[in-house]
Design a protein around this motif. Structure first.
Motif, PDB file in Angstrom:
ATOM      1  N   LYS A   1     -10.746 -29.632  34.272  1.00 55.19           N
ATOM      2  CA  LYS A   1      -9.581 -30.478  34.014  1.00 55.19           C
ATOM      3  C   LYS A   1      -9.662 -31.239  32.697  1.00 55.19           C
ATOM      4  N   SER A   2     -10.869 -31.524  32.236  1.00 53.05           N
ATOM      5  CA  SER A   2     -10.981 -32.228  30.948  1.00 53.05           C
ATOM      6  C   SER A   2     -11.043 -31.259  29.770  1.00 53.05           C
ATOM      7  N   SER A   3     -11.530 -30.056  30.013  1.00 54.27           N
ATOM      8  CA  SER A   3     -11.809 -29.152  28.890  1.00 54.27           C
ATOM      9  C   SER A   3     -10.728 -28.119  28.645  1.00 54.27           C
ATOM     10  N   LYS A   4      -9.904 -27.875  29.666  1.00 54.53           N
ATOM     11  CA  LYS A   4      -8.941 -26.773  29.623  1.00 54.53           C
ATOM     12  C   LYS A   4      -8.132 -26.724  28.328  1.00 54.53           C
ATOM     13  N   ARG A   5      -7.553 -27.878  27.970  1.00 52.88           N
ATOM     14  CA  ARG A   5      -6.669 -27.904  26.794  1.00 52.88           C
ATOM     15  C   ARG A   5      -7.448 -27.593  25.527  1.00 52.88           C
ATOM     16  N   VAL A   6      -8.638 -28.143  25.426  1.00 57.10           N
ATOM     17  CA  VAL A   6      -9.443 -27.957  24.211  1.00 57.10           C
ATOM     18  C   VAL A   6      -9.871 -26.498  24.071  1.00 57.10           C
TER      19      VAL A   6
ATOM     20  N   GLY B   1      -4.587 -27.553  39.442  1.00 56.94           N
ATOM     21  CA  GLY B   1      -5.234 -28.847  39.555  1.00 56.94           C
ATOM     22  C   GLY B   1      -4.808 -29.729  38.394  1.00 56.94           C
ATOM     23  N   PRO B   2      -5.236 -30.972  38.433  1.00 59.40           N
ATOM     24  CA  PRO B   2      -4.887 -31.879  37.336  1.00 59.40           C
ATOM     25  C   PRO B   2      -5.502 -31.410  36.018  1.00 59.40           C
ATOM     26  N   VAL B   3      -4.812 -31.682  34.931  1.00 58.13           N
ATOM     27  CA  VAL B   3      -5.344 -31.403  33.602  1.00 58.13           C
ATOM     28  C   VAL B   3      -5.252 -32.695  32.815  1.00 58.13           C
ATOM     29  N   TYR B   4      -6.343 -33.083  32.170  1.00 57.84           N
ATOM     30  CA  TYR B   4      -6.345 -34.359  31.466  1.00 57.84           C
ATOM     31  C   TYR B   4      -6.475 -34.179  29.968  1.00 57.84           C
ATOM     32  N   GLN B   5      -5.769 -35.026  29.256  1.00 56.91           N
ATOM     33  CA  GLN B   5      -6.005 -35.149  27.826  1.00 56.91           C
ATOM     34  C   GLN B   5      -6.872 -36.378  27.663  1.00 56.91           C
ATOM     35  N   ARG B   6      -8.180 -36.160  27.565  1.00 57.93           N
ATOM     36  CA  ARG B   6      -9.084 -37.302  27.469  1.00 57.93           C
ATOM     37  C   ARG B   6      -8.999 -37.909  26.074  1.00 57.93           C
ATOM     38  N   GLU B   7      -9.356 -39.147  26.006  1.00 55.19           N
ATOM     39  CA  GLU B   7      -9.348 -39.843  24.721  1.00 55.19           C
ATOM     40  C   GLU B   7     -10.594 -39.442  23.923  1.00 55.19           C
ATOM     41  N   ALA B   8     -10.396 -39.183  22.627  1.00 52.62           N
ATOM     42  CA  ALA B   8     -11.525 -38.818  21.775  1.00 52.62           C
ATOM     43  C   ALA B   8     -11.671 -39.842  20.662  1.00 52.62           C
ATOM     44  N   ALA B   9     -12.881 -40.288  20.395  1.00 50.06           N
ATOM     45  CA  ALA B   9     -13.109 -41.227  19.291  1.00 50.06           C
ATOM     46  C   ALA B   9     -14.462 -40.944  18.658  1.00 50.06           C
ATOM     47  N   ARG B  10     -14.462 -40.863  17.336  1.00 53.41           N
ATOM     48  CA  ARG B  10     -15.704 -40.613  16.613  1.00 53.41           C
ATOM     49  C   ARG B  10     -16.673 -41.765  16.877  1.00 53.41           C
ATOM     50  N   PRO B  11     -17.906 -41.465  17.260  1.00 52.36           N
ATOM     51  CA  PRO B  11     -18.842 -42.543  17.598  1.00 52.36           C
ATOM     52  C   PRO B  11     -19.100 -43.449  16.397  1.00 52.36           C
TER      53      PRO B  11
END
Lengths: 728, 230
Positions: free
Chosen positions: A45-50, A366-376
């Motif tokens: 669900k977190s990786s699908k889109r990527v 199932g759910p699909v999420y667009q997780r937030e991404a931020a450069r460390p």
């Protein structure tokens, strides 16, 4: 219910989504099924889109991602089937069984497609070997791989092994399996045909591995992890071997409509995925499932991850024959349900309906999420390297010896001798070269197999580091004479709910996509492993690439070994000051810092095609890519593999330490006989690649300018004995 | 010459043996399922390597009870040629067709590598094509190849010439360093008193083609062919 769904790892939003799909509250069985199938491990669900960024097609690709494994045409009516997976958390909790069942799972993915498994590869990452727990884990994992893989009669032909403190609490145990089949024998994990029987083959179902996908694979680790040991399954390689033979016989006799292995989420996953792929419904009689413990509840039966089980779909008139084949192999085959019209997955238990839900709501919706991404915030900091402030040794012999006797570059013989790497009589280049080479007896061709992934580079620059993983793996294939055809991957990352981790993941996949597209190596299967964290500390982002290449004529294969004295040693490619992330910095200064090596994909491709063409035209007699430890370590490895020394004259403006140990990409050390030197030079010119004759083979020492002069026999002893000593 | 390769549940070298016999030696060969009992028409039986019944109990301890083993016993009693490779050797020991027993390797680890073997007796159907003292290079792949027997029995076997192959160094020197598993007296392969039953831990089928790195396994196969008059 509110408490239960949280305990099972579902969020409130996900719980409401289930209510919306069902039009009512789910019961306990349904909730258990959704919690597993919607876990990160099963649903992506977190990786699908990527992952959509990855190129997946080429004329040779028969089956890309979405099935149990990818399938690639290798000509002559034959295809290879392959995939990589992780078993990181189970192996951290119980190393022997964790690793063993990892093999079992990936091998099932391969013969499910109708292919005979012909090779396994095992990329492994552990913490510092000075830690006793690391040594316990390494030994347990290696023994588990050996115990299971050897018993199956599948050779383990390659892999890699690296140590870094970041893997201390959370080792990486990835496994790739490769199978071979006639293209006409492909079976898909698809249920179809109303009235067809759904048959469960193999082991009885027990309480082992309940919730493995959600509890182990989709959560971070902490001090209580040992209590998760009951979630690790126990492997039974003998039954798996019988399953392989029985399923391949069912395939050859064309008795099956579809076949699916039972892995994470057990029956829930196998039933919903096959039904969903076939656009059909399925009725399951849960009370017909053979059990190990009589008092198991329907919800346990549906999510049990008991190993060595397969789900087959067959026409009703063939059921008896299917059962007969299985009986001959000592396996039970039980009809547990039937394919029905529609899209509902229904379960019955002693006359009562215990679940009723749309199959694809479990499998693909199932759910699909667009997780937030931020450069460390720390990313720039770790990329800084003040080279001049370091105290660099002047004794290069000592540096070389420290590198090749250290945990990351010493000989892996201690590991691969515990694996049967010869069974099936196909292995024509053994472990220890750049790629393993397997002959295809039926076609006179060969395939080259390699896996790669330097977590340090990816930590320092996820985009470039992952490009390098793809490039280096392809380079290993090219060095063996193979044309890279397709790849699989296992993406090992921390908790994707943390923006920095998701940024690493996104950048890594972008790098993989760009490199794979440029080098024309589609990604045909793969696996994502998130939550590789212990007490909030993530491992280095570690995408592992596994690649298959084709060698058109079996004779045109090469190893790294210097084959004879009096050959020219040629360096293809250019050496720069690429010390960032290097093994030199890590081994001698304890540093993981700096800019990882530069990579020019255009040059990389030209160098690789020059190497492949040079081998095909017999201009090149041996080839080795330069990677960790630089050209000095590469040269020593060529010498030791061939039992033959070399005298090198490096004409360079770089400082000695840099020329010797820089990890610049897109380089090969090759040997060329005198009479072919002119042709090799014009080939290099035609391909527009840097080309330098740096020395000649011969003697029993490796001599580089007045920088390095070592006796091979001594280096061999040091390098060969190191790992066993480090793990003692 | 007609070979039968016996398939136990869990055997995993049966296809390799079949391949070498058919494609490399050019001989007739068929699989013999472990439940068969009719071995008529066969000249040589091969018990291949693998993990019969998973080797969950002692290696070979369950396979010896397979129905085919009664037939193998009769076949051997009539002087038929029987070769047990690796797990096949272990089964022959468990079945009492060869003397002695196997322990786990002294390293306690599985080991797969090429080893050197010295031919100790060439007056057997399995070694006639080799010279006495000849060194063969053939791979091993096992976790339980640590051969053991009572000292008295070992002495008798030595006297009768039943010790056929010993682990050695490249020049034929029999040393502790050359012993990969702790075997008594570096023993790698033995015969019964009639020399028609042969058990060995190394895999001759893995050393029968140039492309696999050695053809020394052919000495064993071709000796058997010659002994049978082929």
């Amino acid at each position: 219910m509110a408490e239960l769904y949280e305990e099972l790892g579902l969020t409130t939003e996900e719980y409401h989504r289930i209510i919306k799909i069902l039009g009512r509250e789910p019961n306990r069985v349904e909730l258990g099924m959704y919690s597993l199938m919607w876990s990160e491990h099963c649903s992506y669900k977190s990786s699908k889109r990527v992952l959509k960024m990855l190129p997946t097609r080429s004329p040779a690709v028969i089956q890309g991602p979405g099935e149990n494994a990818g399938v690639v045409d290798i000509g002559g009516g034959w295809a290879v089937v392959f995939k990589m997976e992780s078993h990181n958390h189970p192996s951290a909790v119980e190393p022997y069984q964790g690793a063993a069942t990892g093999i079992g799972g990936i091998v099932r993915d391969i013969f499910t497609m109708g292919a005979r498994p012909i090779a396994c590869l095992d990329p492994l990452r552990f913490g510092d070997p000075s830690n006793p727990r690391t040594r316990y884990l390494v030994k347990g994992v290696v023994a588990g791989i050996a115990g299971y893989g050897n018993c199956l009669g599948i050779p383990t032909v390659a892999g890699d092994l690296y140590f870094h403190p970041c893997y201390e609490g959370n080792p990486l145990v990835n496994v790739m399996c490769v199978g071979l089949m006639r293209t006409s024998e492909l079976i898909r994990g698809v249920a179809s045909g109303e009235g067809n029987a759904v048959i469960l083959i193999g082991n009885r179902t027990g309480r082992d591995g309940i919730g493995g996908a959600s509890i182990l694979a989709s959560q971070e680790f902490d001090e209580t992890s040992a209590s998760k040991r009951p979630s690790v399954q126990v492997g039974d390689p003998f039954t798996e071997k019988l399953l392989i033979e029985a399923c391949l016989e069912l395939r050859s006799r064309r008795l099956l409509v579809g076949l699916q292995d039972l892995g994470a989420a057990g029956l829930s996953c196998a039933c919903s995925e096959t039904a969903s792929r076939g656009n059909v419904g399925m009725r399951i009689h849960v009370d017909r499932v053979p059990l190990r413990e009589a008092d198991m509840e329907p919800f346990e039966i549906m999510i049990s991850e008991s190993q060595e089980r397969m789900l087959a779909v067959a026409e009703p008139e063939k059921v008896e024959e299917v059962q007969e084949v299985c009986r001959r192999w000592g396996l039970t085959a039980t009809v547990i349900g039937e394919v029905v019209e529609g899209n509902r997955l229904e379960g019955f238990w002693r006359g009562e309906k215990v679940f009723d839900l749309p199959a694809d709501s479990l499998a693909s919706q199932g759910p699909v999420y667009q997780r937030e991404a931020a450069r460390p915030s720390w990313q720039d900091e770790v990329r800084r390297l003040d080279w001049d402030s370091l105290d660099h040794p002047g004794d290069y012999n000592r540096v070389l010896e420290e590198l090749v006797s250290g945990p990351n570059l010493c000989s892996r013989r201690y590991v691969w001798e515990q694996y049967d790497h010869m069974v099936q009589l196909n292995t024509v280049v053994y472990p220890g070269s750049d790629a393993a080479v397997l002959r295809i007896k039926e076609t006179g061709r060969a395939i080259a197999l390699s896996c790669d992934g330097n977590g340090r580079y990816v930590y320092l620059d996820p985009y470039r580091g992952t490009q390098i993983a793809v490039a280096e793996c392809a380079r290993n294939i090219a060095a063996s004479g193979g044309l890279p055809m397709a790849m699989t991957d296992c993406l090992n990352f921390g908790n994707p709910e943390k923006p920095e981790i998701f940024w690493q993941f996104t950048e890594a996949v972008r790098g993989m996509a760009d490199a794979a597209r440029y080098l024309e190596v589609p990604v045909v299967s793969g696996n994502v492993s998130f939550y590789n964290e212990t007490s909030g500390e993530a491992v280095h982002p570690t995408p592992i690439v596994g690649m298959v290449g084709l060698i058109g004529t079996i004779g045109k294969r090469r190893t790294i070994a210097f084959p004879e004295p009096g050959l020219n040693i040629v360096l293809l490619g250019e050496t720069y000051e690429d010390m960032g992330g290097s093994e030199y910095l890590f081994a001698l200064h304890g540093l993981t810092a700096g800019e990882p090596p530069r990579l020019d994909l255009a040059l990389e491709k030209r160098v690789q095609t020059a190497c492949i063409e040079g081998i095909r035209r017999d201009l090149i007699l041996s080839a080795h890519d330069c990677s960790e430890g630089g050209v000095a370590v590469a040269l020593l490895e060529c010498c030791l593999a061939g039992g033959l020394g070399a005298r090198i004259r490096a004409d360079t403006s770089l400082e000695p330490l840099v020329w010797l140990f820089s990890e610049s990409q897109s380089r090969f050390v090759v040997t060329v006989p005198d009479e072919a030197l002119g042709m090799m030079e014009s080939l290099a010119k035609k391909k527009d690649i840097p080309y330098t004759v740096i020395g000649r083979t011969g003697g029993d020492r490796l001599i580089i300018n007045d920088w390095i002069d070592v006796e091979l026999e001594r280096m061999r002893r040091v390098r060969e004995s190191a790992l066993e000593r480090l793990l003692a | 010459m007609r070979f039968g390769v016996i398939v136990f549940p869990g055997s995993n070298c049966e296809m390799d043996c079949h391949y070498v016999i058919e494609k490399v030696l050019g001989q007739e060969v068929r699989y013999v399922w472990h439940q068969e009992s009719d071995l008529r028409g066969l000249d040589c039986l091969v018990l291949p390597g693998g993990f019969s019944y998973g080797d969950y109990l002692r290696c070979g301890a369950i396979a010896r009870f397979s129905p085919v083993m009664e037939a193998v016993r009769d076949f051997a009693a009539r002087g038929g040629l029987v070769i047990g490779i690796c797990n096949g050797f272990q089964i022959l020991l468990e079945a009492g067709l060869l003397p002695g027993a196997m322990l786990r390797n002294n390293s306690l680890s599985f080991v797969c590598r090429f080893v050197h073997l010295r031919v100790e007796n060439r007056d057997t159907p399995w070694t006639g094509k080799a010279e006495r003292g000849q060194v063969l290079r053939i791979p091993i792949a096992h976790g339980e190849g640590n051969y053991t027997a009572g000292e008295g029995l070992l002495d008798e076997m030595e006297r009768r010439g039943q010790i056929i192959l010993r682990y050695c160094g490249p020049a034929g020197e029999v040393t502790p360093e050359a012993n990969p598993n702790g075997s008594a007296r570096n023993i790698a392969g033995i015969c019964n008193e009639g020399f028609n039953v042969f058990g060995l831990m190394p895999h001759p089928e893995r050393a029968s083609e140039e492309i696999l790195g050695s053809t020394d396994g052919l000495f064993i196969w071709e000796s058997a062919l010659a002994a049978a008059g082929v």
